[in-house]
Write an enzyme that holds these catalytic residues in place. Structure first.
Site, PDB file in Angstrom:
ATOM      1  N   GLU A   3     -41.610 -58.792  19.181  1.00 40.70           N
ATOM      2  CA  GLU A   3     -40.830 -59.093  17.888  1.00 40.70           C
ATOM      3  C   GLU A   3     -40.931 -60.515  16.903  1.00 40.70           C
ATOM      4  O   GLU A   3     -40.173 -60.802  16.209  1.00 40.70           O
ATOM      5  CB  GLU A   3     -39.366 -58.249  18.071  1.00 40.70           C
ATOM      6  CG  GLU A   3     -39.309 -56.631  18.791  1.00 40.70           C
ATOM      7  CD  GLU A   3     -39.776 -55.768  17.961  1.00 40.70           C
ATOM      8  OE1 GLU A   3     -40.104 -56.115  16.943  1.00 40.70           O
ATOM      9  OE2 GLU A   3     -38.832 -54.668  17.766  1.00 40.70           O
TER      10      GLU A   3
ATOM     11  N   HIS B 144     -32.081 -59.619  16.794  1.00 40.09           N
ATOM     12  CA  HIS B 144     -32.577 -58.501  17.096  1.00 40.09           C
ATOM     13  C   HIS B 144     -31.469 -57.946  17.840  1.00 40.09           C
ATOM     14  O   HIS B 144     -31.624 -58.252  19.490  1.00 40.09           O
ATOM     15  CB  HIS B 144     -33.698 -57.848  16.871  1.00 40.09           C
ATOM     16  CG  HIS B 144     -34.301 -56.502  16.879  1.00 40.09           C
ATOM     17  ND1 HIS B 144     -33.200 -55.518  16.213  1.00 40.09           N
ATOM     18  CD2 HIS B 144     -35.134 -55.918  17.839  1.00 40.09           C
ATOM     19  CE1 HIS B 144     -34.604 -54.505  16.166  1.00 40.09           C
ATOM     20  NE2 HIS B 144     -34.942 -55.002  17.009  1.00 40.09           N
TER      21      HIS B 144
ATOM     22  N   HIS C 183     -30.562 -53.793  19.568  1.00 40.05           N
ATOM     23  CA  HIS C 183     -30.088 -52.498  19.132  1.00 40.05           C
ATOM     24  C   HIS C 183     -28.973 -51.517  19.420  1.00 40.05           C
ATOM     25  O   HIS C 183     -28.694 -50.703  20.334  1.00 40.05           O
ATOM     26  CB  HIS C 183     -31.123 -51.507  20.335  1.00 40.05           C
ATOM     27  CG  HIS C 183     -32.715 -51.725  20.298  1.00 40.05           C
ATOM     28  ND1 HIS C 183     -33.237 -51.603  21.039  1.00 40.05           N
ATOM     29  CD2 HIS C 183     -33.331 -52.359  19.821  1.00 40.05           C
ATOM     30  CE1 HIS C 183     -34.628 -51.972  20.338  1.00 40.05           C
ATOM     31  NE2 HIS C 183     -34.142 -52.630  20.136  1.00 40.05           N
TER      32      HIS C 183
ATOM     33  N   TYR D 139     -14.829 -59.954   5.709  1.00 40.14           N
ATOM     34  CA  TYR D 139     -15.892 -60.482   6.486  1.00 40.14           C
ATOM     35  C   TYR D 139     -17.383 -60.460   6.755  1.00 40.14           C
ATOM     36  O   TYR D 139     -18.305 -61.349   7.247  1.00 40.14           O
ATOM     37  CB  TYR D 139     -15.186 -60.773   7.473  1.00 40.14           C
ATOM     38  CG  TYR D 139     -13.743 -61.233   8.067  1.00 40.14           C
ATOM     39  CD1 TYR D 139     -14.219 -62.947   8.496  1.00 40.14           C
ATOM     40  CD2 TYR D 139     -12.860 -60.689   8.390  1.00 40.14           C
ATOM     41  CE1 TYR D 139     -13.128 -63.704   8.693  1.00 40.14           C
ATOM     42  CE2 TYR D 139     -11.607 -62.328   8.234  1.00 40.14           C
ATOM     43  CZ  TYR D 139     -11.894 -63.717   8.275  1.00 40.14           C
ATOM     44  OH  TYR D 139     -10.548 -64.365   7.840  1.00 40.14           O
TER      45      TYR D 139
ATOM     46  N   HIS E 298     -34.143 -47.556  14.094  1.00 38.84           N
ATOM     47  CA  HIS E 298     -34.332 -49.132  15.120  1.00 38.84           C
ATOM     48  C   HIS E 298     -33.196 -50.247  15.506  1.00 38.84           C
ATOM     49  O   HIS E 298     -32.675 -50.212  16.587  1.00 38.84           O
ATOM     50  CB  HIS E 298     -35.350 -50.154  14.944  1.00 38.84           C
ATOM     51  CG  HIS E 298     -36.073 -50.739  15.519  1.00 38.84           C
ATOM     52  ND1 HIS E 298     -37.527 -51.449  15.564  1.00 38.84           N
ATOM     53  CD2 HIS E 298     -35.740 -51.327  16.720  1.00 38.84           C
ATOM     54  CE1 HIS E 298     -37.590 -52.127  16.652  1.00 38.84           C
ATOM     55  NE2 HIS E 298     -36.759 -52.101  17.436  1.00 38.84           N
TER      56      HIS E 298
END
Length: 211
Positions: free
Chosen positions: A73, A92, A94, A119, A159
């Site tokens: 990635e 990143h 999931h 926030y 994703h």
């Protein structure tokens, strides 16, 4: 030469995120920009079992120079670094709720995470949805280029979430806030939710400076 303390911090945060269920299996990746290059989690590695001595080291041009092969990635990470000079870390994941939001066809692609708490405005900002590309594809880079100058975080369509920030700690805190807000959004879906209005958002941005 990278700082061993940085490697330890990446492994520590990876373990924490994994053990708390923010990402599973070999999903998710972390990178940090250093003074002379980058440190990234290796490809197909589990964030819960990172070996600090085997993290991927890249030079300032993004070339792999030491450690295990880096995450596939990297085009995603480098697009944030290229467009946000202040960014020193990209995370990143999931994570369940943010990924669920990324799969919904009716979210606002310009702002997928409504301002339901102060926030999320302070730590994350507006979160656009980036069109689907194959994981690791360089085709994601121009899509990130189009939004990263104005947004520190995105949802990758079908994703998951990506967040950039001025430090590793800040990036982790922000992606955790994004996940928790996505959870709130889904839990209150279909209800009469009171969103923060433009005046409140402007006040938060003035005081905390988030785009």
């Amino acid at each position: 030469m990278t700082d061993p303390k940085l490697h330890d911090a990446i492994a520590r945060w990876g373990k924490s995120l994994f053990e708390r269920g923010f990402t599973a299996g070999s999903s998710g990746n972390i990178s940090v920009r250093t003074d002379d290059g980058y440190v990234a989690t290796p490809t197909n590695s589990c964030l819960g079992f990172l070996d600090p001595g085997r993290l991927s080291i890249l030079d300032g041009e993004g070339r792999h120079v030491a450690g295990d092969a880096p995450t596939k990635e990297l085009p995603l990470h480098f697009a944030f670094y290229r467009n946000r000079p202040e960014a020193r870390a990209v995370v990143h994941l999931h994570s369940t709720y943010a990924t669920a939001l990324s799969c919904l066809a009716d979210v606002d692609p310009a702002d997928a995470v409504p301002p339901i708490t102060p926030y999320v405005v302070m730590r994350v900002g507006t979160v656009p949805v980036v069109a689907y590309t194959r994981p690791g594809s360089p085709e994601v880079a121009p899509l990130i280029d189009a939004v990263a100058p104005r947004h520190a975080a995105v949802l990758l369509e079908n994703h998951g979430p990506v967040v950039s920030a001025s430090s590793l700690d800040a990036a982790v805190y922000a992606i955790e806030e994004l996940e928790e807000t996505a959870k709130l959004v889904l839990l209150t879906r279909g209800m009469a939710v009171r969103l923060l209005d433009a005046e409140k958002i402007a006040d938060l941005k003035q005081n905390f400076g988030k785009k």
